[in-house]
Design a protein around this motif. Structure first.
Motif, PDB file in Angstrom:
ATOM      1  N   PHE A   1     -10.220   2.157  -0.383  1.00  0.00           N
ATOM      2  CA  PHE A   1      -9.230   2.008  -1.437  1.00  0.00           C
ATOM      3  C   PHE A   1      -9.671   2.733  -2.695  1.00  0.00           C
ATOM      4  O   PHE A   1     -10.840   2.706  -3.073  1.00  0.00           O
ATOM      5  CB  PHE A   1      -8.961   0.534  -1.724  1.00  0.00           C
ATOM      6  CG  PHE A   1      -8.197  -0.130  -0.617  1.00  0.00           C
ATOM      7  CD1 PHE A   1      -6.841   0.093  -0.466  1.00  0.00           C
ATOM      8  CD2 PHE A   1      -8.832  -0.951   0.287  1.00  0.00           C
ATOM      9  CE1 PHE A   1      -6.126  -0.502   0.563  1.00  0.00           C
ATOM     10  CE2 PHE A   1      -8.135  -1.553   1.321  1.00  0.00           C
ATOM     11  CZ  PHE A   1      -6.771  -1.322   1.455  1.00  0.00           C
TER      12      PHE A   1
ATOM     13  N   LYS B   1      -3.823  -1.605  -9.486  1.00  0.00           N
ATOM     14  CA  LYS B   1      -2.566  -2.279  -9.147  1.00  0.00           C
ATOM     15  C   LYS B   1      -2.821  -3.726  -8.753  1.00  0.00           C
ATOM     16  O   LYS B   1      -2.046  -4.605  -9.089  1.00  0.00           O
ATOM     17  CB  LYS B   1      -1.852  -1.576  -7.987  1.00  0.00           C
ATOM     18  CG  LYS B   1      -1.095  -0.366  -8.386  1.00  0.00           C
ATOM     19  CD  LYS B   1      -0.104   0.121  -7.351  1.00  0.00           C
ATOM     20  CE  LYS B   1      -0.588   0.129  -5.943  1.00  0.00           C
ATOM     21  NZ  LYS B   1       0.312   0.817  -5.010  1.00  0.00           N
TER      22      LYS B   1
ATOM     23  N   VAL C   1       0.856  -1.187   0.000  1.00  0.00           N
ATOM     24  CA  VAL C   1       0.000   0.000   0.000  1.00  0.00           C
ATOM     25  C   VAL C   1       0.892   1.236   0.000  1.00  0.00           C
ATOM     26  O   VAL C   1       1.772   1.379   0.843  1.00  0.00           O
ATOM     27  CB  VAL C   1      -0.931   0.009   1.229  1.00  0.00           C
ATOM     28  CG1 VAL C   1      -1.767   1.258   1.262  1.00  0.00           C
ATOM     29  CG2 VAL C   1      -1.827  -1.216   1.214  1.00  0.00           C
ATOM     30  N   GLU C   2       0.659   2.104  -0.982  1.00  0.00           N
ATOM     31  CA  GLU C   2       1.449   3.321  -1.127  1.00  0.00           C
ATOM     32  C   GLU C   2       0.551   4.543  -1.007  1.00  0.00           C
ATOM     33  O   GLU C   2      -0.679   4.421  -0.990  1.00  0.00           O
ATOM     34  CB  GLU C   2       2.143   3.316  -2.488  1.00  0.00           C
ATOM     35  CG  GLU C   2       3.081   2.137  -2.680  1.00  0.00           C
ATOM     36  CD  GLU C   2       3.588   2.008  -4.103  1.00  0.00           C
ATOM     37  OE1 GLU C   2       3.045   2.677  -5.006  1.00  0.00           O
ATOM     38  OE2 GLU C   2       4.521   1.237  -4.307  1.00  0.00           O
TER      39      GLU C   2
ATOM     40  N   GLN D   1      -6.800   3.646  -8.096  1.00  0.00           N
ATOM     41  CA  GLN D   1      -5.358   3.387  -8.275  1.00  0.00           C
ATOM     42  C   GLN D   1      -4.964   2.052  -7.650  1.00  0.00           C
ATOM     43  O   GLN D   1      -4.281   1.237  -8.274  1.00  0.00           O
ATOM     44  CB  GLN D   1      -4.569   4.525  -7.639  1.00  0.00           C
ATOM     45  CG  GLN D   1      -3.075   4.304  -7.538  1.00  0.00           C
ATOM     46  CD  GLN D   1      -2.380   5.451  -6.830  1.00  0.00           C
ATOM     47  OE1 GLN D   1      -2.588   6.599  -7.171  1.00  0.00           O
ATOM     48  NE2 GLN D   1      -1.579   5.151  -5.823  1.00  0.00           N
ATOM     49  N   TYR D   2      -5.415   1.807  -6.424  1.00  0.00           N
ATOM     50  CA  TYR D   2      -5.074   0.556  -5.748  1.00  0.00           C
ATOM     51  C   TYR D   2      -5.714  -0.637  -6.438  1.00  0.00           C
ATOM     52  O   TYR D   2      -5.075  -1.661  -6.656  1.00  0.00           O
ATOM     53  CB  TYR D   2      -5.502   0.593  -4.280  1.00  0.00           C
ATOM     54  CG  TYR D   2      -5.231  -0.725  -3.598  1.00  0.00           C
ATOM     55  CD1 TYR D   2      -3.944  -1.053  -3.181  1.00  0.00           C
ATOM     56  CD2 TYR D   2      -6.240  -1.658  -3.409  1.00  0.00           C
ATOM     57  CE1 TYR D   2      -3.673  -2.280  -2.574  1.00  0.00           C
ATOM     58  CE2 TYR D   2      -5.978  -2.886  -2.810  1.00  0.00           C
ATOM     59  CZ  TYR D   2      -4.698  -3.185  -2.409  1.00  0.00           C
ATOM     60  OH  TYR D   2      -4.429  -4.399  -1.824  1.00  0.00           O
TER      61      TYR D   2
ATOM     62  N   ASP E   1      -3.235   5.221  -2.459  1.00  0.00           N
ATOM     63  CA  ASP E   1      -3.969   3.969  -2.629  1.00  0.00           C
ATOM     64  C   ASP E   1      -5.257   3.928  -1.808  1.00  0.00           C
ATOM     65  O   ASP E   1      -6.144   3.129  -2.096  1.00  0.00           O
ATOM     66  CB  ASP E   1      -3.102   2.775  -2.228  1.00  0.00           C
ATOM     67  CG  ASP E   1      -2.062   2.429  -3.275  1.00  0.00           C
ATOM     68  OD1 ASP E   1      -2.136   2.953  -4.392  1.00  0.00           O
ATOM     69  OD2 ASP E   1      -1.169   1.620  -2.963  1.00  0.00           O
ATOM     70  N   TYR E   2      -5.354   4.770  -0.797  1.00  0.00           N
ATOM     71  CA  TYR E   2      -6.571   4.801   0.021  1.00  0.00           C
ATOM     72  C   TYR E   2      -6.689   6.151   0.701  1.00  0.00           C
ATOM     73  O   TYR E   2      -5.756   6.946   0.729  1.00  0.00           O
ATOM     74  CB  TYR E   2      -6.561   3.686   1.075  1.00  0.00           C
ATOM     75  CG  TYR E   2      -5.582   3.906   2.198  1.00  0.00           C
ATOM     76  CD1 TYR E   2      -5.987   4.537   3.370  1.00  0.00           C
ATOM     77  CD2 TYR E   2      -4.261   3.492   2.098  1.00  0.00           C
ATOM     78  CE1 TYR E   2      -5.097   4.753   4.410  1.00  0.00           C
ATOM     79  CE2 TYR E   2      -3.369   3.692   3.133  1.00  0.00           C
ATOM     80  CZ  TYR E   2      -3.789   4.318   4.287  1.00  0.00           C
ATOM     81  OH  TYR E   2      -2.913   4.530   5.311  1.00  0.00           O
TER      82      TYR E   2
END
Length: 54
Positions: free
Chosen positions: A22, A29, A7-8, A25-26, A11-12
């Protein structure tokens, strides 16, 4: 076994109730739909009809 996605930032976000939500983007991925009716699902899953919108 499913791949662990780190998780970056971006991402949320935290909802006013304090839950993690979330982002698209997440989900992109991660690469697949979990069929949970996620708020930002980029795969078009509809929990009410249990189908992916095309």
């Amino acid at each position: 076994m499913k791949k662990l996605i780190p998780v970056e930032e971006g991402d949320y976000y935290l909802t006013p109730e304090g839950y993690r939500c979330f982002t698209e983007q997440y989900h992109l991925k991660r690469g697949y739909c979990c069929e949970s009716g996620c708020r930002h699902c980029p795969f078009g899953y509809d929990k009410k009809t249990n189908a992916v919108k095309k």
